[in-house]
Design a protein around this motif. Structure first.
Motif, PDB file in Angstrom:
ATOM      1  N   UNK A 205      -3.692 -10.502 -25.954  1.00  0.00           N
ATOM      2  CA  UNK A 205      -3.312 -11.815 -26.456  1.00  0.00           C
ATOM      3  C   UNK A 205      -4.381 -12.344 -27.392  1.00  0.00           C
ATOM      4  N   UNK A 206      -3.939 -12.952 -28.490  1.00  0.00           N
ATOM      5  CA  UNK A 206      -4.848 -13.565 -29.447  1.00  0.00           C
ATOM      6  C   UNK A 206      -4.197 -14.841 -29.961  1.00  0.00           C
ATOM      7  N   UNK A 207      -4.613 -15.976 -29.417  1.00  0.00           N
ATOM      8  CA  UNK A 207      -4.016 -17.245 -29.818  1.00  0.00           C
ATOM      9  C   UNK A 207      -2.561 -17.332 -29.395  1.00  0.00           C
ATOM     10  N   UNK A 208      -1.675 -17.582 -30.358  1.00  0.00           N
ATOM     11  CA  UNK A 208      -0.258 -17.727 -30.041  1.00  0.00           C
ATOM     12  C   UNK A 208       0.507 -16.430 -30.231  1.00  0.00           C
ATOM     13  N   UNK A 209      -0.200 -15.308 -30.365  1.00  0.00           N
ATOM     14  CA  UNK A 209       0.454 -14.022 -30.575  1.00  0.00           C
ATOM     15  C   UNK A 209      -0.091 -12.997 -29.589  1.00  0.00           C
ATOM     16  N   UNK A 210       0.635 -11.890 -29.466  1.00  0.00           N
ATOM     17  CA  UNK A 210       0.210 -10.806 -28.598  1.00  0.00           C
ATOM     18  C   UNK A 210       0.379  -9.488 -29.345  1.00  0.00           C
ATOM     19  N   UNK A 211      -0.608  -8.589 -29.205  1.00  0.00           N
ATOM     20  CA  UNK A 211      -0.535  -7.253 -29.794  1.00  0.00           C
ATOM     21  C   UNK A 211      -0.045  -6.283 -28.720  1.00  0.00           C
ATOM     22  N   UNK A 212       0.957  -5.497 -29.045  1.00  0.00           N
ATOM     23  CA  UNK A 212       1.546  -4.564 -28.086  1.00  0.00           C
ATOM     24  C   UNK A 212       1.558  -3.169 -28.684  1.00  0.00           C
ATOM     25  N   UNK A 213       0.993  -2.196 -27.964  1.00  0.00           N
ATOM     26  CA  UNK A 213       1.092  -0.801 -28.384  1.00  0.00           C
ATOM     27  C   UNK A 213       2.434  -0.281 -27.897  1.00  0.00           C
TER      28      UNK A 213
ATOM     29  N   UNK B  84       1.752  -0.329 -33.428  1.00  0.00           N
ATOM     30  CA  UNK B  84       1.335  -1.592 -32.829  1.00  0.00           C
ATOM     31  C   UNK B  84       2.205  -2.708 -33.382  1.00  0.00           C
ATOM     32  N   UNK B  85       2.661  -3.586 -32.512  1.00  0.00           N
ATOM     33  CA  UNK B  85       3.454  -4.744 -32.899  1.00  0.00           C
ATOM     34  C   UNK B  85       2.655  -6.016 -32.644  1.00  0.00           C
ATOM     35  N   UNK B  86       2.808  -6.998 -33.545  1.00  0.00           N
ATOM     36  CA  UNK B  86       2.240  -8.317 -33.329  1.00  0.00           C
ATOM     37  C   UNK B  86       3.401  -9.274 -33.131  1.00  0.00           C
ATOM     38  N   UNK B  87       3.468  -9.866 -31.945  1.00  0.00           N
ATOM     39  CA  UNK B  87       4.636 -10.655 -31.542  1.00  0.00           C
ATOM     40  C   UNK B  87       4.201 -12.071 -31.200  1.00  0.00           C
ATOM     41  N   UNK B  88       4.973 -13.053 -31.682  1.00  0.00           N
ATOM     42  CA  UNK B  88       4.694 -14.450 -31.351  1.00  0.00           C
ATOM     43  C   UNK B  88       5.128 -14.719 -29.917  1.00  0.00           C
ATOM     44  N   UNK B  89       4.276 -15.398 -29.151  1.00  0.00           N
ATOM     45  CA  UNK B  89       4.536 -15.570 -27.732  1.00  0.00           C
ATOM     46  C   UNK B  89       5.728 -16.482 -27.440  1.00  0.00           C
ATOM     47  N   UNK B  90       5.877 -17.564 -28.199  1.00  0.00           N
ATOM     48  CA  UNK B  90       6.865 -18.585 -27.825  1.00  0.00           C
ATOM     49  C   UNK B  90       8.305 -18.111 -27.976  1.00  0.00           C
ATOM     50  N   UNK B  91       8.569 -17.217 -28.936  1.00  0.00           N
ATOM     51  CA  UNK B  91       9.966 -16.827 -29.168  1.00  0.00           C
ATOM     52  C   UNK B  91      10.159 -15.325 -29.375  1.00  0.00           C
ATOM     53  N   UNK B  92       9.146 -14.537 -29.128  1.00  0.00           N
ATOM     54  CA  UNK B  92       9.203 -13.074 -29.268  1.00  0.00           C
ATOM     55  C   UNK B  92       9.477 -12.612 -30.694  1.00  0.00           C
TER      56      UNK B  92
END
Length: 288
Positions: free
Chosen positions: A47-55, A60-68
């Motif tokens: 997690x980094x701020x309002x986003x999450x990095x997923x392998x 690698x995907x960078x996804x916003x937490x509030x709405x995917x």
């Protein structure tokens, strides 16, 4: 004399109505954004701020937490290569095209570092766009460019990452040590060698950074797969504590990744593949 060094102890929870529980948070979607579709996640998320990095699989995907919503996506990392990527192979021949085994990520200096155990390197991506920047490989002193790949590579099977200040700590399962890199990818230090003594490692697969708190300096925690133990060390590699993990149900432990959650008493989470369990440890940090 009062000790200011942290210590690790197994956590034995007692039944309580106030015990934490997990709840599913309803996903809010927006029709005008692309949602992230996962294929095969192979690493812990970061997690980094309002986003999450997923392998996910080999990218690698960078996804916003509030709405995917999908913010950015990297290329297939096993297809990314640079001018120094052929030193493992005879005659400068390119490596075989085989998918990478991506195992861990850490964020530092606006970059996302990704451990690639298949290609013995750490992949560096731009943290915003996930554009590939380079693959970090470190040849051991006795090995020259163009020589054949072997298990003596300084970054052999990197599987765990953590960061502190201007340094990246890389747990290397194949070379039985923790390599310390600068943000630019230069080798700064090597912690440990293969062995069973405190300060030595037998297949280190995960590492976590315990931040400084009060009079206690920052510490490094390393999980060993074949060693079946945890070690607490200084950032320079001096061993402070060794925690040997007992078997669960008669099966010897087989450790993988580790993660540290902050709090008044930090909690260390360790995955045990053999026992199909997530082990929990309390990290005691003296106040003074």
């Amino acid at each position: 004399r009062v000790s200011t060094s942290p210590s690790i102890t197994p956590h034995h929870p007692t039944p309580s109505s106030s015990s934490p529980s997990l709840h599913c948070i309803p996903q809010c979607t927006q029709p005008d954004t692309e949602s992230a579709t996962l294929t095969s996640t192979s690493s812990r998320s970061l997690q980094a701020g309002d986003a999450v990095f997923i392998v996910d699989n080999h990218k690698v995907l960078k996804v916003r937490l509030c709405d995917s919503a999908l913010l950015s996506r990297s290329a297939e990392l096993w297809r990314c290569s640079g001018p120094t990527d052929d030193w493992h192979w005879n005659g400068g021949n390119p490596p075989p095209e085989r998918p990478s085994m991506l195992s861990d990520t850490v964020l530092a200096d606006g970059k996302l570092f990704v451990a690639d155990a298949t290609r013995d390197c750490v992949v560096v991506l731009d943290a915003c766009s996930l554009a590939w920047q380079k693959n970090v490989r470190v040849a051991p002193p006795h090995q020259s460019r163009g020589s054949r790949r072997n298990a003596a590579a300084a970054l052999a099977e990197p599987t765990g990452l953590c960061a502190h200040g201007f340094e990246i700590f890389v747990a290397c399962k194949g070379s039985h040590c923790v390599q310390v890199l600068s943000h630019s990818g230069e080798l700064v230090n090597q912690i440990g060698t293969k062995g069973s003594k405190p300060g030595e490692f037998n297949e280190p697969v995960g590492c976590a950074l315990l931040p400084a708190r009060g009079a206690a300096a920052a510490r490094l925690i390393v999980a060993e797969k074949a060693g079946r133990r945890l070690q607490l060390l200084t950032l320079g590699g001096q061993p402070l504590q060794v925690v040997r993990l007992p078997a669960i149900g008669g099966a010897p432990p087989s450790l993988r990744g580790i993660a540290l959650t902050e709090g008044r008493e930090p909690t260390l989470w360790v995955t045990d593949v053999t026992a199909h369990a997530l082990r929990r440890f309390s990290v005691h940090v003296p106040c003074s």
